[in-house]
Design an enzyme around this catalytic site. Structure first.
Site, short mmCIF file in Angstrom:
data_model
loop_
_atom_site.label_atom_id
_atom_site.label_comp_id
_atom_site.label_asym_id
_atom_site.label_seq_id
_atom_site.Cartn_x
_atom_site.Cartn_y
_atom_site.Cartn_z
N SER A 143 7.02 -33.04 -27.86
CA SER A 143 6.95 -32.31 -29.14
C SER A 143 6.00 -32.92 -30.15
O SER A 143 6.40 -33.40 -31.21
CB SER A 143 8.35 -32.19 -29.70
N ARG A 158 -2.84 -35.72 -31.88
CA ARG A 158 -2.45 -36.80 -32.78
C ARG A 158 -0.94 -36.96 -32.74
O ARG A 158 -0.23 -36.05 -32.33
CB ARG A 158 -2.91 -36.51 -34.23
N ASP A 196 8.58 -28.30 -28.00
CA ASP A 196 10.00 -27.94 -28.20
C ASP A 196 10.17 -26.53 -28.78
O ASP A 196 11.15 -25.84 -28.49
CB ASP A 196 10.76 -28.98 -29.05
#
Ligand code: BGC
Length: 471
Positions: A143, A158, A196
């Site tokens: 996630s 990132r 997610d």
């Protein structure tokens, strides 16, 4: 100034007006459209194509593994999909040690692989997969912002939510995970990578009985925040032409897009920006990014409140028995030590003289308080939480506005949600709905909306993704 007037000033500053909500929706739509066209704007909305091209209908069957790295925990599960909207889940959860969150990708992924190994030994020692040389299919819920090039490949853009492992940025996390599983000879193939929110969207579509309408958005309001929705393939212009043509030839018409709305309005054109928000951003490793998340999600709510309290102390209107910053209780000076769970207790405290709040602040921050201070802290807590829930309305209203399915006459739609804030923060969902009614969707649109919790959504969804991956 008195404590009361200082508090009122902050509460006022944290108010999100109807005008901000509506401008927010317009801006979200504008940024979403340009994010679907190209990745040129580094600070724009990522709008990541996920290569998930079909939505489950509840008839899916099979036993699959799922591994879920989302925030503070890592979960390994086996999911049995029964084909009748129901599932059975066995899971093992472990807390990610803080030092691993800023280590190396090898250290992190060898830890994750070892947890999968332990899980299989504990729960699937005698499964056919492990005995006849076949491998389990695993859906990996990861996630964080990842650019996907296929269902089972994606490079990390990132880190967010306090993770900071620089050597992992730019790597294909499926490959890294697979190599560590292989090194341990764990009989598992990572066959799908899912955010997610994508998992939540799919899981809700699998379990939903359709009484409450099609699930249009999957979202998370937990440690972090984000949302995914199903977009027409022809609108995702940044998918290379040859790839789109190939998908079209296979009959694909839609693809799930991971918006990464945590990065909505990084340029702060419409989002509020108090001095406390600036201070919180300074403390993060992804400074200047995920500016929406830093005003909305669970990881940040307590930290914003902590900065407000320290500021009010410096103004001489609170905790006056402590002279100077250094003399404040250590925990009140420690970033990230005020958990949003404490805020949720304060939010609904109706005990005499707010004794529950007193206890909770003593326990969590070792901070003694007077009744006046507690009343002020409760007002501030409510202001921080309400701003979060109001801002949360913006991306949901915007995505519904963009989706054709919502435009039909009186059609009811479902939003699948997961995460500690939306599930447990008192009144969060109600406040969010109040704000949705103030956007372009209006109260009529808001009434057609169902926001349902998709429990264990991210793991079930990852298993569904793994199931859809062809061998
Ligand atoms: C990440 C998203 C994730 C969200 C909720 C954000 O920080 O960037 O990928 O979906 O948190 O877990």
């Amino acid at each position: 100034m008195s404590l009361d007037s200082e508090v009122d000033k902050i509460v006022q500053e944290f108010h999100v007006s109807e005008e901000v909500l509506q401008k927010g929706v317009d801006r979200f739509i504008e940024l979403a459209k340009s994010g679907l066209n190209s990745d040129e704007d580094k600070y724009g909305l990522p709008m990541i194509p996920t290569y998930v091209t079909s939505i489950p209908d509840g008839k899916e069957k099979g036993v699959l593994l799922a591994a879920d790295l989302g925030g503070t925990n890592f979960r390994v599960c086996s999911v049995q999909l029964n084909g009748d909207h129901t599932f059975k889940l066995i899971q093992q959860k472990s807390h990610i040690p803080a030092e691993l969150m800023s280590s190396t990708s090898d250290e992190l992924f060898s830890y994750l692989a070892s947890k999968v190994e332990v899980f299989l030994k504990t729960h699937h020692e005698n499964s056919t997969e492990t005995s006849n040389g076949k491998k389990f299919k695993l859906g990996f819920t990861f996630s964080f912002p990842v650019t996907q090039s296929a269902l089972n490949a994606g490079t990390l853009l990132r880190w967010t939510k306090g993770f900071n492992i620089p050597d992992c940025v730019g790597k294909d996390v499926v490959k890294v995970f697979q190599s560590h599983l292989d090194a341990l000879k764990v009989p598992v193939t990572v066959s799908a990578l899912a955010n997610d929110t994508v998992g939540t969207l799919l899981a809700r579509s699998y379990t939903g009985s359709n009484k409450e309408g099609t699930t249009l958005v999957g979202c998370i309001f937990g440690t972090g925040t984000n949302g995914a929705y199903n977009e027409k393939l022809e609108n995702i212009k940044k998918i290379p032409d040859d790839v789109r043509e190939k998908l079209k030839a296979q009959g694909v018409t839609h693809m799930v897009v991971n918006t990464e709305w945590g990065s909505f309005d990084n340029q702060l054109k419409v989002l509020p920006n108090s001095k406390y928000d600036v201070q919180v951003d300074e403390l993060t490793s992804n400074k200047g990014f995920h500016m929406f998340e830093k005003r909305v999600s669970g990881m940040f709510l307590g930290e914003i409140l902590r900065h407000i309290l320290v500021d009010l102390h410096s103004k001489g209107v609170m905790f006056t028995q402590y002279s100077g910053y250094e003399s404040l209780p250590h925990r009140l000076r420690t970033p990230w030590d005020l958990d949003s769970e404490v805020l949720s207790l304060i939010e609904i405290d109706d005990s005499t003289k707010l004794q529950a709040t007193e206890l909770s602040l003593r326990q969590s921050l070792r901070l003694p308080t007077t009744v006046e201070e507690r009343l002020a802290i409760q007002k501030l807590t409510r202001a921080v939480a309400k701003r979060s829930a109001y801002l949360a309305a913006i991306p949901i209203a915007a995505l519904l506005h963009m989706t054709e399915a919502f435009k039909g006459h009186n059609i009811e739609v479902d939003v699948g949600a997961d995460g500690s804030v939306v599930e447990f923060y008192p009144g969060f969902r109600t406040m969010m709905r109040d704000a949705i009614a103030q956007t372009q969707i209006g109260s009529q649109g808001e009434r057609r909306l169902h926001v349902n919790i998709a429990k264990d959504g991210s793991s079930v969804g990852a298993a569904l993704c793994a199931l859809s991956e062809k061998d």
